[in-house]
Design a protein around this motif. Structure first.
Motif, PDB file in Angstrom:
ATOM      1  N   GLY A  34       0.787  -1.266  -0.046  1.00 55.41           N
ATOM      2  CA  GLY A  34      -0.075  -0.199   0.154  1.00 55.41           C
ATOM      3  C   GLY A  34       0.749   1.367  -0.002  1.00 55.41           C
ATOM      4  O   GLY A  34       0.588   2.104  -0.696  1.00 55.41           O
ATOM      5  N   PHE A  35       1.780   1.495   0.897  1.00 49.02           N
ATOM      6  CA  PHE A  35       2.545   2.616   1.076  1.00 49.02           C
ATOM      7  C   PHE A  35       3.615   2.791  -0.211  1.00 49.02           C
ATOM      8  O   PHE A  35       3.856   3.813  -0.541  1.00 49.02           O
ATOM      9  CB  PHE A  35       3.276   2.764   2.185  1.00 49.02           C
ATOM     10  N   VAL A  36       4.005   1.684  -0.692  1.00 47.75           N
ATOM     11  CA  VAL A  36       4.743   1.884  -2.074  1.00 47.75           C
ATOM     12  C   VAL A  36       4.002   2.397  -3.104  1.00 47.75           C
ATOM     13  O   VAL A  36       4.597   3.244  -3.764  1.00 47.75           O
ATOM     14  CB  VAL A  36       5.272   0.272  -2.490  1.00 47.75           C
ATOM     15  N   VAL A  37       2.805   1.803  -3.276  1.00 48.71           N
ATOM     16  CA  VAL A  37       1.915   2.486  -4.370  1.00 48.71           C
ATOM     17  C   VAL A  37       1.701   3.773  -4.264  1.00 48.71           C
ATOM     18  O   VAL A  37       1.577   4.480  -5.082  1.00 48.71           O
ATOM     19  CB  VAL A  37       0.602   1.559  -4.464  1.00 48.71           C
ATOM     20  N   TYR A  38       1.429   4.203  -2.964  1.00 49.09           N
ATOM     21  CA  TYR A  38       0.981   5.682  -2.745  1.00 49.09           C
ATOM     22  C   TYR A  38       2.062   6.416  -2.938  1.00 49.09           C
ATOM     23  O   TYR A  38       2.044   7.724  -3.467  1.00 49.09           O
ATOM     24  CB  TYR A  38       0.135   5.781  -1.640  1.00 49.09           C
ATOM     25  N   SER A  39       3.494   6.040  -2.340  1.00 50.14           N
ATOM     26  CA  SER A  39       4.563   6.748  -2.735  1.00 50.14           C
ATOM     27  C   SER A  39       4.564   6.920  -4.174  1.00 50.14           C
ATOM     28  O   SER A  39       5.308   8.191  -4.552  1.00 50.14           O
ATOM     29  CB  SER A  39       5.563   6.031  -2.101  1.00 50.14           C
ATOM     30  N   LEU A  40       4.663   6.180  -5.078  1.00 52.80           N
ATOM     31  CA  LEU A  40       4.703   6.069  -6.529  1.00 52.80           C
ATOM     32  C   LEU A  40       3.895   7.174  -7.164  1.00 52.80           C
ATOM     33  O   LEU A  40       4.164   8.014  -7.926  1.00 52.80           O
ATOM     34  CB  LEU A  40       4.648   4.749  -7.179  1.00 52.80           C
ATOM     35  N   GLY A  41       2.438   7.145  -6.416  1.00 51.97           N
ATOM     36  CA  GLY A  41       1.696   8.411  -7.090  1.00 51.97           C
ATOM     37  C   GLY A  41       1.788   9.620  -6.745  1.00 51.97           C
ATOM     38  O   GLY A  41       1.624  10.574  -7.374  1.00 51.97           O
ATOM     39  N   LEU A  42       2.490   9.874  -5.662  1.00 54.64           N
ATOM     40  CA  LEU A  42       2.664  10.990  -4.883  1.00 54.64           C
ATOM     41  C   LEU A  42       3.770  11.701  -5.367  1.00 54.64           C
ATOM     42  O   LEU A  42       3.842  12.945  -5.353  1.00 54.64           O
ATOM     43  CB  LEU A  42       2.556  11.185  -3.427  1.00 54.64           C
ATOM     44  N   ALA A  43       4.750  10.970  -5.634  1.00 58.21           N
ATOM     45  CA  ALA A  43       6.082  11.412  -6.227  1.00 58.21           C
ATOM     46  C   ALA A  43       5.800  12.550  -7.569  1.00 58.21           C
ATOM     47  O   ALA A  43       6.527  13.653  -7.582  1.00 58.21           O
ATOM     48  CB  ALA A  43       6.978  10.288  -6.948  1.00 58.21           C
ATOM     49  N   PRO A  44       5.015  12.048  -8.641  1.00 55.29           N
ATOM     50  CA  PRO A  44       4.900  13.196  -9.651  1.00 55.29           C
ATOM     51  C   PRO A  44       3.995  14.220  -9.040  1.00 55.29           C
ATOM     52  O   PRO A  44       4.026  15.249  -9.694  1.00 55.29           O
ATOM     53  CB  PRO A  44       3.975  12.299 -10.636  1.00 55.29           C
ATOM     54  N   VAL A  45       2.968  13.981  -8.169  1.00 49.99           N
ATOM     55  CA  VAL A  45       2.193  15.007  -7.809  1.00 49.99           C
ATOM     56  C   VAL A  45       3.044  16.262  -6.929  1.00 49.99           C
ATOM     57  O   VAL A  45       2.854  17.426  -7.347  1.00 49.99           O
ATOM     58  CB  VAL A  45       1.202  14.729  -6.387  1.00 49.99           C
ATOM     59  N   PHE A  46       3.813  15.787  -6.167  1.00 49.59           N
ATOM     60  CA  PHE A  46       4.876  16.828  -5.434  1.00 49.59           C
ATOM     61  C   PHE A  46       5.922  17.357  -6.423  1.00 49.59           C
ATOM     62  O   PHE A  46       6.096  18.600  -6.395  1.00 49.59           O
ATOM     63  CB  PHE A  46       5.591  16.051  -4.282  1.00 49.59           C
ATOM     64  N   THR A  47       6.349  16.538  -7.402  1.00 51.43           N
ATOM     65  CA  THR A  47       7.308  17.006  -8.369  1.00 51.43           C
ATOM     66  C   THR A  47       6.784  18.197  -9.049  1.00 51.43           C
ATOM     67  O   THR A  47       7.096  19.426  -9.406  1.00 51.43           O
ATOM     68  CB  THR A  47       7.924  15.880  -9.180  1.00 51.43           C
ATOM     69  N   LEU A  48       5.624  17.968  -9.954  1.00 49.73           N
ATOM     70  CA  LEU A  48       5.109  18.745 -10.714  1.00 49.73           C
ATOM     71  C   LEU A  48       4.276  19.975 -10.145  1.00 49.73           C
ATOM     72  O   LEU A  48       4.086  21.015 -10.462  1.00 49.73           O
ATOM     73  CB  LEU A  48       3.674  18.101 -11.856  1.00 49.73           C
ATOM     74  N   ALA A  49       3.515  19.810  -8.819  1.00 47.75           N
ATOM     75  CA  ALA A  49       2.873  20.778  -8.215  1.00 47.75           C
ATOM     76  C   ALA A  49       4.125  21.896  -7.917  1.00 47.75           C
ATOM     77  O   ALA A  49       3.851  23.234  -8.080  1.00 47.75           O
ATOM     78  CB  ALA A  49       2.456  20.355  -6.814  1.00 47.75           C
ATOM     79  N   THR A  50       5.234  21.543  -7.370  1.00 47.38           N
ATOM     80  CA  THR A  50       6.291  22.461  -7.139  1.00 47.38           C
ATOM     81  C   THR A  50       6.667  23.380  -8.379  1.00 47.38           C
ATOM     82  O   THR A  50       6.949  24.415  -8.492  1.00 47.38           O
ATOM     83  CB  THR A  50       7.419  21.620  -6.514  1.00 47.38           C
ATOM     84  N   ASP A  51       6.564  22.462  -9.496  1.00 38.95           N
ATOM     85  CA  ASP A  51       7.088  23.160 -10.641  1.00 38.95           C
ATOM     86  C   ASP A  51       5.991  24.199 -11.276  1.00 38.95           C
ATOM     87  O   ASP A  51       6.281  25.027 -11.477  1.00 38.95           O
ATOM     88  CB  ASP A  51       7.260  22.037 -11.649  1.00 38.95           C
ATOM     89  N   LEU A  52       4.617  23.638 -11.029  1.00 38.71           N
ATOM     90  CA  LEU A  52       3.647  24.594 -11.448  1.00 38.71           C
ATOM     91  C   LEU A  52       3.540  25.874 -10.573  1.00 38.71           C
ATOM     92  O   LEU A  52       3.305  27.015 -10.920  1.00 38.71           O
ATOM     93  CB  LEU A  52       2.288  23.886 -11.356  1.00 38.71           C
ATOM     94  N   ILE A  53       3.703  25.621  -9.230  1.00 41.69           N
ATOM     95  CA  ILE A  53       3.594  26.711  -8.257  1.00 41.69           C
ATOM     96  C   ILE A  53       4.880  27.924  -8.660  1.00 41.69           C
ATOM     97  O   ILE A  53       4.289  28.856  -8.819  1.00 41.69           O
ATOM     98  CB  ILE A  53       3.842  26.324  -6.864  1.00 41.69           C
ATOM     99  N   VAL A  54       5.918  27.377  -8.882  1.00 43.26           N
ATOM    100  CA  VAL A  54       7.073  28.334  -9.074  1.00 43.26           C
ATOM    101  C   VAL A  54       7.207  28.679 -10.596  1.00 43.26           C
ATOM    102  O   VAL A  54       7.134  30.132 -10.856  1.00 43.26           O
ATOM    103  CB  VAL A  54       8.523  27.792  -8.874  1.00 43.26           C
ATOM    104  N   GLY A  55       6.588  27.950 -11.483  1.00 44.51           N
ATOM    105  CA  GLY A  55       6.521  28.246 -12.876  1.00 44.51           C
ATOM    106  C   GLY A  55       5.564  29.565 -13.238  1.00 44.51           C
ATOM    107  O   GLY A  55       5.399  30.199 -14.082  1.00 44.51           O
ATOM    108  N   SER A  56       4.367  29.371 -12.439  1.00 44.11           N
ATOM    109  CA  SER A  56       3.074  30.235 -12.669  1.00 44.11           C
ATOM    110  C   SER A  56       3.474  31.847 -12.173  1.00 44.11           C
ATOM    111  O   SER A  56       2.661  32.766 -12.318  1.00 44.11           O
ATOM    112  CB  SER A  56       2.030  29.658 -11.899  1.00 44.11           C
ATOM    113  N   ALA A  57       4.427  31.793 -11.218  1.00 45.06           N
ATOM    114  CA  ALA A  57       4.756  32.907 -10.676  1.00 45.06           C
ATOM    115  C   ALA A  57       5.641  33.965 -11.646  1.00 45.06           C
ATOM    116  O   ALA A  57       6.508  33.260 -12.311  1.00 45.06           O
ATOM    117  CB  ALA A  57       5.404  32.883  -9.251  1.00 45.06           C
ATOM    118  N   PRO A  58       5.849  35.224 -11.416  1.00 46.80           N
ATOM    119  CA  PRO A  58       6.556  36.057 -12.323  1.00 46.80           C
ATOM    120  C   PRO A  58       8.054  35.822 -11.964  1.00 46.80           C
ATOM    121  O   PRO A  58       8.472  35.356 -10.695  1.00 46.80           O
ATOM    122  CB  PRO A  58       6.080  37.555 -11.759  1.00 46.80           C
ATOM    123  N   PRO A  59       9.023  35.925 -12.993  1.00 53.42           N
ATOM    124  CA  PRO A  59      10.461  35.376 -12.298  1.00 53.42           C
ATOM    125  C   PRO A  59      10.900  36.238 -11.160  1.00 53.42           C
ATOM    126  O   PRO A  59      11.494  35.555 -10.534  1.00 53.42           O
ATOM    127  CB  PRO A  59      11.137  35.816 -13.634  1.00 53.42           C
TER     128      PRO A  59
END
Length: 272
Positions: free
Chosen positions: A125-150
């Motif tokens: 269970g926690f291996v599967v949810y870890s695999l799922g959360l990895a792209p969420v955390f990675t892309l969410a961080t990218d989207l947060i920083v990328g959506s802001a002015p430089p």
């Protein structure tokens, strides 16, 4: 809440605010931040139960329990490394939504821990949810920083980290409280007959209290109390996992709809 309202109003009036609320007007910023916060909310909350389950229910020592959590870290690292390659070919909204759904599947597996005690179901269970959360955390961080002015990228990154810490703290507080309430409700009328009142009261408080209360009791009675407490704790873990499933499914739907217009910068690997 009153302090929060006063804080927000003050930040809106300052020329150089501590938290730049204008960032929330950027497309995808607020949704990405909420997704990141919810991800840490469920991850931190359930991990509070996993550690106790390994040691207090399955009877592992600290070292053995720690080693059994290593697959979680390995799955997160693997997911973080694969995310940039996937994000170059698939829209981030779909990747984030798919990651949340995969995480929900992992939490769904954890809802079976009470009916199928053992380390295999827990680790799966926690291996599967870890695999799922990895792209969420990675892309969410990218989207947060990328959506802001430089020029506000630093402020956006700081808000992202604050959201992560807030989500983790709330997950431990809220999901931990829910799990404790379930445990106490199950134990309220389940303490075996013959257990002294003081020991029964201690056992009803927490699983750790039940272990302490069972230790001085005669073997049959102590073993019965311990088995009852461990079953109650497993039920609390099941319910917390089920609540996490529902939270993640709703978040996946919102992310899939609200992040369709988001355009991330180069995906980066999130540090675990």
């Amino acid at each position: 809440m009153a302090i929060g309202v006063a804080f927000v109003r003050r930040q809106q009036k300052l020329a150089d605010p501590l938290i730049d609320l204008r960032l929330f007007r950027a497309p995808g910023f607020g949704v990405s931040l909420a997704t990141y916060t919810i991800g840490t909310f469920v991850a931190f909350g359930i991990f509070l139960f996993i550690g106790q389950y390994l040691q207090l229910v399955l009877g592992m020592g600290p070292l053995e329990a720690g080693l059994w959590t290593m697959p979680f870290a390995g799955a997160f690292i693997l997911g973080s490394m694969l995310t940039p390659m996937i994000a170059r070919r698939v829209h981030p909204a779909r990747v984030v939504a798919a990651g949340l759904v995969l995480s929900a599947v992992g939490f769904g597996v954890l809802t079976q821990v009470g009916g199928t005690p053992g380390v295999a179901v827990l680790v799966t269970g926690f291996v599967v949810y870890s695999l799922g959360l990895a792209p969420v955390f990675t892309l969410a961080t990218d989207l947060i920083v990328g959506s802001a002015p430089p020029e506000r990228a630093g402020a956006a990154a700081a808000i992202s980290e604050t959201g992560s810490e807030l989500g983790g703290a709330l997950g431990i507080a809220i999901l931990g409280s829910i799990g404790t309430a379930v445990y106490r409700r199950v134990m309220a009328d389940s303490v075996p007959a013959g257990v002294p009142p003081d020991a029964a009261e201690l056992a009803r408080s927490t699983l750790g209290g039940a272990l302490a209360a069972a230790e001085p009791l005669p073997d049959p009675l102590g073993a019965a109390l311990l088995a009852t407490a461990r079953e109650a704790f497993a039920q609390s873990l099941d319910l917390v996992a089920l609540a996490s499933v529902m939270i993640l499914i709703v978040t996946a739907i919102v992310a899939a709809v609200r992040l369709r217009s988001a355009k991330p910068v180069n995906p980066v690997k999130e540090k675990s």
